[in-house]
Design a protein around this motif. Sequence first.
Motif, short mmCIF file in Angstrom:
data_model
loop_
_atom_site.label_atom_id
_atom_site.label_comp_id
_atom_site.label_asym_id
_atom_site.label_seq_id
_atom_site.Cartn_x
_atom_site.Cartn_y
_atom_site.Cartn_z
N ASP A 231 0.73 -1.20 -0.05
CA ASP A 231 0.07 0.03 -0.09
C ASP A 231 0.97 1.49 -0.09
OD1 ASP A 231 -2.35 1.74 0.07
OD2 ASP A 231 -2.38 1.56 2.39
N THR A 232 0.64 2.40 -0.82
CA THR A 232 1.54 3.27 -0.86
C THR A 232 0.79 4.59 -1.50
OG1 THR A 232 3.39 4.21 -2.01
CG2 THR A 232 1.95 2.84 -3.54
N ASN A 233 1.38 5.46 -0.83
CA ASN A 233 0.90 7.04 -1.15
C ASN A 233 2.50 7.84 -1.41
OD1 ASN A 233 0.30 9.62 -1.11
ND2 ASN A 233 -1.45 9.77 -0.34
N ILE A 234 2.74 8.14 -2.65
CA ILE A 234 4.16 8.55 -2.83
C ILE A 234 4.62 9.51 -1.88
CG2 ILE A 234 3.51 9.85 -4.72
CD1 ILE A 234 6.75 7.87 -4.56
N LYS A 235 3.64 10.53 -1.32
CA LYS A 235 3.98 11.66 -0.73
C LYS A 235 4.14 11.14 0.89
CE LYS A 235 -0.86 13.36 -0.41
NZ LYS A 235 -1.66 14.69 -0.65
N ASP A 236 3.73 10.13 1.09
CA ASP A 236 3.38 9.83 2.58
C ASP A 236 4.16 8.70 3.13
OD1 ASP A 236 1.95 12.06 3.17
OD2 ASP A 236 0.13 11.25 2.61
N TYR A 237 4.01 7.49 2.37
CA TYR A 237 4.34 6.12 2.85
C TYR A 237 4.24 5.08 1.74
CZ TYR A 237 -0.53 4.77 2.64
OH TYR A 237 -1.99 4.85 2.24
N VAL A 238 5.13 3.97 2.34
CA VAL A 238 5.03 2.79 1.58
C VAL A 238 5.30 1.62 2.42
CG1 VAL A 238 6.17 1.21 -0.11
CG2 VAL A 238 6.31 3.67 -0.34
N ASN A 239 4.00 0.74 2.59
CA ASN A 239 3.95 -0.29 3.45
C ASN A 239 3.95 -1.73 2.60
OD1 ASN A 239 3.96 1.44 5.75
ND2 ASN A 239 1.54 1.43 5.47
N THR A 240 4.76 -2.44 2.87
CA THR A 240 4.75 -3.80 2.24
C THR A 240 4.67 -4.89 3.26
OG1 THR A 240 7.15 -4.02 2.08
CG2 THR A 240 5.91 -2.68 0.26
N SER A 241 4.33 -6.20 2.73
CA SER A 241 4.42 -7.37 3.58
C SER A 241 4.68 -8.62 2.62
CB SER A 241 3.40 -7.63 4.63
OG SER A 241 2.10 -7.87 3.64
N LEU A 242 5.33 -9.43 2.91
CA LEU A 242 5.91 -10.67 2.07
C LEU A 242 5.56 -11.87 3.15
CD1 LEU A 242 6.64 -12.09 -0.28
CD2 LEU A 242 8.92 -11.64 0.56
N GLU A 243 5.02 -13.05 2.43
CA GLU A 243 4.87 -14.26 3.21
C GLU A 243 5.17 -15.36 2.12
OE1 GLU A 243 2.17 -16.97 6.26
OE2 GLU A 243 1.69 -14.80 5.85
N MET A 244 6.14 -16.13 2.17
CA MET A 244 6.54 -17.08 1.22
C MET A 244 6.84 -18.41 2.05
SD MET A 244 9.52 -16.76 -1.53
CE MET A 244 10.93 -16.32 -0.44
N LYS A 245 6.67 -19.40 1.66
CA LYS A 245 6.69 -20.74 2.06
C LYS A 245 7.09 -21.88 1.07
CE LYS A 245 4.55 -23.53 5.93
NZ LYS A 245 3.52 -23.71 6.53
N VAL A 246 8.08 -22.35 1.11
CA VAL A 246 8.41 -23.82 0.33
C VAL A 246 8.43 -25.06 1.28
CG1 VAL A 246 10.28 -24.96 -0.94
CG2 VAL A 246 10.07 -22.35 -0.82
N ILE A 247 7.02 -25.58 0.88
CA ILE A 247 6.91 -26.80 1.94
C ILE A 247 6.60 -26.18 3.37
CG2 ILE A 247 7.25 -29.21 2.38
CD1 ILE A 247 8.36 -29.60 -0.38
N ASN A 248 7.74 -26.69 4.14
CA ASN A 248 7.75 -26.21 5.60
C ASN A 248 8.66 -25.07 5.96
OD1 ASN A 248 10.01 -27.72 5.13
ND2 ASN A 248 9.48 -28.90 7.57
N LEU A 249 9.62 -24.86 4.82
CA LEU A 249 10.30 -23.48 5.36
C LEU A 249 10.10 -22.04 4.90
CD1 LEU A 249 13.27 -22.50 5.79
CD2 LEU A 249 13.88 -22.86 3.60
N GLY A 250 9.50 -21.17 5.95
CA GLY A 250 8.78 -20.03 5.77
C GLY A 250 9.82 -18.72 5.68
N PHE A 251 9.22 -17.93 5.23
CA PHE A 251 10.02 -16.56 5.63
C PHE A 251 8.65 -15.31 5.53
CE2 PHE A 251 11.08 -12.39 3.43
CZ PHE A 251 12.29 -11.90 4.50
N LYS A 252 8.79 -14.56 6.52
CA LYS A 252 7.88 -13.21 6.55
C LYS A 252 8.68 -11.99 6.58
CE LYS A 252 4.10 -16.03 8.67
NZ LYS A 252 3.30 -16.60 10.00
N GLU A 253 8.14 -10.98 6.16
CA GLU A 253 8.47 -9.71 6.23
C GLU A 253 7.44 -8.71 6.19
OE1 GLU A 253 9.33 -6.10 4.27
OE2 GLU A 253 8.59 -7.69 3.15
N GLU A 254 7.74 -7.57 6.94
CA GLU A 254 6.66 -6.42 7.00
C GLU A 254 7.49 -5.21 6.98
OE1 GLU A 254 2.98 -4.68 9.43
OE2 GLU A 254 3.73 -6.64 9.86
N THR A 255 7.62 -4.18 5.93
CA THR A 255 8.23 -3.15 6.22
C THR A 255 7.08 -1.94 6.11
OG1 THR A 255 9.94 -4.22 5.08
CG2 THR A 255 9.92 -1.75 5.00
#
Length: 446
Positions: A231-255
């Motif tokens: 979600d972004t508004n170029i003059k105010d903010y950029v928010n991102t989240s990512l969730e990825m999983k390969v079988i049982n190995l996972g990665f999560k990120e929120e910025t």
Amino acid sequence: MKKLNFILLLFASIALIGCGGNSVVPIPEPDPKPDPDPDPDSIALLSPDEQKDFLVEVGEQLIGTFNPNDQRKAVELADDLYQKYESYDWGAIEEEFEEVFEDIYSSKFESFFGMPRRVIDAINGKQNASLEDLEILLTLSDFGYTIEFDDETRSVKITKTGDAAIVAKFSDSNGTKCELKVSGEGKTIKGSYTYEDYDGDRTIKVEVPSTIKMHLKQGSSSLVSFTFKWDTNIKDYVNTSLEMKVINLGFKEETKVSTTEASAVFSYTYSDKNIITAAVNLPKYKLIGWEGGSDITPEEGEDWLNEYGEKYASLLGKVGKGEAKLDILSKIQLKGGVTDGAALVDAYYNWEDKYYNNELDECNDLCKLLNKYIYLSVYYNNTTTEQAKLLMDVYEDEYGYDVEPIMQFPYDDSQIAVMTYFNSSKFLGLLDLVEDLANSYIALDK
């Protein structure tokens, strides 16, 4: 003398999880005769050698968490598809794309028909992913279509669906039905990116859904899943989240990034249990020289960064406190940060501009300012007892004086250089385990 990079302290802290050995020293229980007002989250201090043994124990547990065979199915399927689709008639597939999507091709893309083959090659590592192909895929996802691979005829059938999703259906070498689905949800966000290629500058303009999902199934088993939200508004903010999983190995990120502060949270999971988590809150800041106003475009923002980004002091007007945390198996915690970013920058530039009669004084002053504004401490088992802290100190070798990170242990106030501490023979066993684990994952692709 050699200039010191500000992030040296954080890099040095990585060594705290790169150690090995065999003996195990349990963390002591709280003192049975506590003070009148004890801290319930405190534990006894460990000696430097006891901490080596504890770090070894946790390191072995961390490495032992991973089992390369858990991800074998995903690797084997990727290799299976690579071998299978090498024999497909990609010329015929391009003709199929031309027939189905001629209206899109004629109006937007110069290299549309070669896109399927290029995507397959990129997935298999034979070429780099193309930004133009990304734009094509995002455009096609607006229409929605299904691609079905027929192994008997070595051909592809493409069907428009209109459901804003890309679905690829195929079979593995055993005939098991597989499906790869990419879809979008939520509000649409418009964006553009300009890059340089052989023909000059090229601008990609896309309308991207705020949520993008990808899911790969083999029969009823989920092999790979991916969810990206932004979600972004170029003059105010950029928010991102990512969730990825390969079988049982996972990665999560929120910025989260705004005009005054930024933060990020990361975590690696195995079988849905956190094994490594990290959180960063960057120093609060105030951007200066921002003359684009509230209607600034991404291109204007890039020009601003190019102009002001070369000097940290020019990029940031007022910088406050920032902090970072790292947790390993809930047993090792690293906590560090910057107490006053603006003061640190000013002090560093003053040190850099100052004339010194000898190298020793120069190094001593640098250590003082870094130790004043940058801190990093080690804790165990989520307690409040500081077991070690990282500092900068002066050392001398055949080339003269320089600075290096050292570890200070409250147990006896001893100080040991980081490189010396982790060069201990106790850590060699863990290095072998790391190498064995890496080789096991590499062997999956053979």
